[in-house]
Design an enzyme around this catalytic site. Structure first.
Site, PDB file in Angstrom:
ATOM      1  N   ASP A  24       0.952  -0.976   0.019  1.00 32.62           N
ATOM      2  CA  ASP A  24       0.235   0.006  -0.832  1.00 32.62           C
ATOM      3  C   ASP A  24       0.291   1.151  -0.318  1.00 32.62           C
ATOM      4  O   ASP A  24       2.091   1.371   0.570  1.00 32.62           O
ATOM      5  CB  ASP A  24      -1.479  -0.315   1.244  1.00 32.62           C
ATOM      6  CG  ASP A  24      -1.783   0.764   1.327  1.00 32.62           C
ATOM      7  OD1 ASP A  24      -2.547   1.307   0.358  1.00 32.62           O
ATOM      8  OD2 ASP A  24      -2.352   1.239   2.450  1.00 32.62           O
ATOM      9  N   GLU A  81      -3.922   4.510  -6.553  1.00 33.48           N
ATOM     10  CA  GLU A  81      -5.547   4.977  -5.186  1.00 33.48           C
ATOM     11  C   GLU A  81      -5.986   6.505  -5.152  1.00 33.48           C
ATOM     12  O   GLU A  81      -5.237   7.437  -6.668  1.00 33.48           O
ATOM     13  CB  GLU A  81      -4.498   5.313  -4.018  1.00 33.48           C
ATOM     14  CG  GLU A  81      -3.942   3.514  -3.134  1.00 33.48           C
ATOM     15  CD  GLU A  81      -3.249   4.030  -2.071  1.00 33.48           C
ATOM     16  OE1 GLU A  81      -3.304   2.784  -1.650  1.00 33.48           O
ATOM     17  OE2 GLU A  81      -3.266   5.132  -1.695  1.00 33.48           O
TER      18      GLU A  81
END
Length: 132
Positions: A24, A81
């Site tokens: 992430d 993202e």
């Protein structure tokens, strides 16, 4: 990460069990190229700060493009993202990003609303498989 060998063993076990693993916020904090070599990850999530600035900053756009190319060359998939505009969507699609997440696609919703959203979702670019 107090015991990196134990953590790596657990990640390898999860991966061997068919559980997809993600890094992430790639490009920020503790993420590094070293992780791409050592960790059995399937997906790299490009931090939203780079995505948000890629239309205004050549540096951010270059980081996003380079990350997508590097991740693809390593045989993994990218997730962008913070996709919040049509411009983000188109630029990422042109760059070959595999997946996207953000308000442009859907805002957070209760779990019980998700199935209806999936059934009614029409990707902004129907000719591509980008909308996952």
């Amino acid at each position: 990460m107090e015991d990196p060998e134990l953590a790596l063993g657990i990640l390898h076990s999860l991966h061997a069990g068919g559980i997809p693993l993600y890094i992430d916020d790639f490009g920020t904090g503790y993420s590094s190229l070293n992780y791409l070599q050592k960790l059995p990850v399937d997906y790299i999530k490009i931090d939203q700060s780079f995505v948000a600035n890629m239309s205004r900053s050549k540096d951010s756009a270059m980081i996003v493009r380079s990350t997508i190319d590097l991740v693809r060359d390593l045989g993994r998939k990218t997730v962008a993202e913070g996709v919040e505009t049509w411009e983000h969507w188109e630029q990422l699609s042109r760059l070959g990003c595999d997946y996207a997440q953000g308000y442009f696609i859907a805002k957070p919703m209760p779990a019980e609303a998700f199935q209806e959203w999936v059934e009614n979702f029409i990707p902004p670019v129907p000719s591509t498989e980008f909308a996952h």
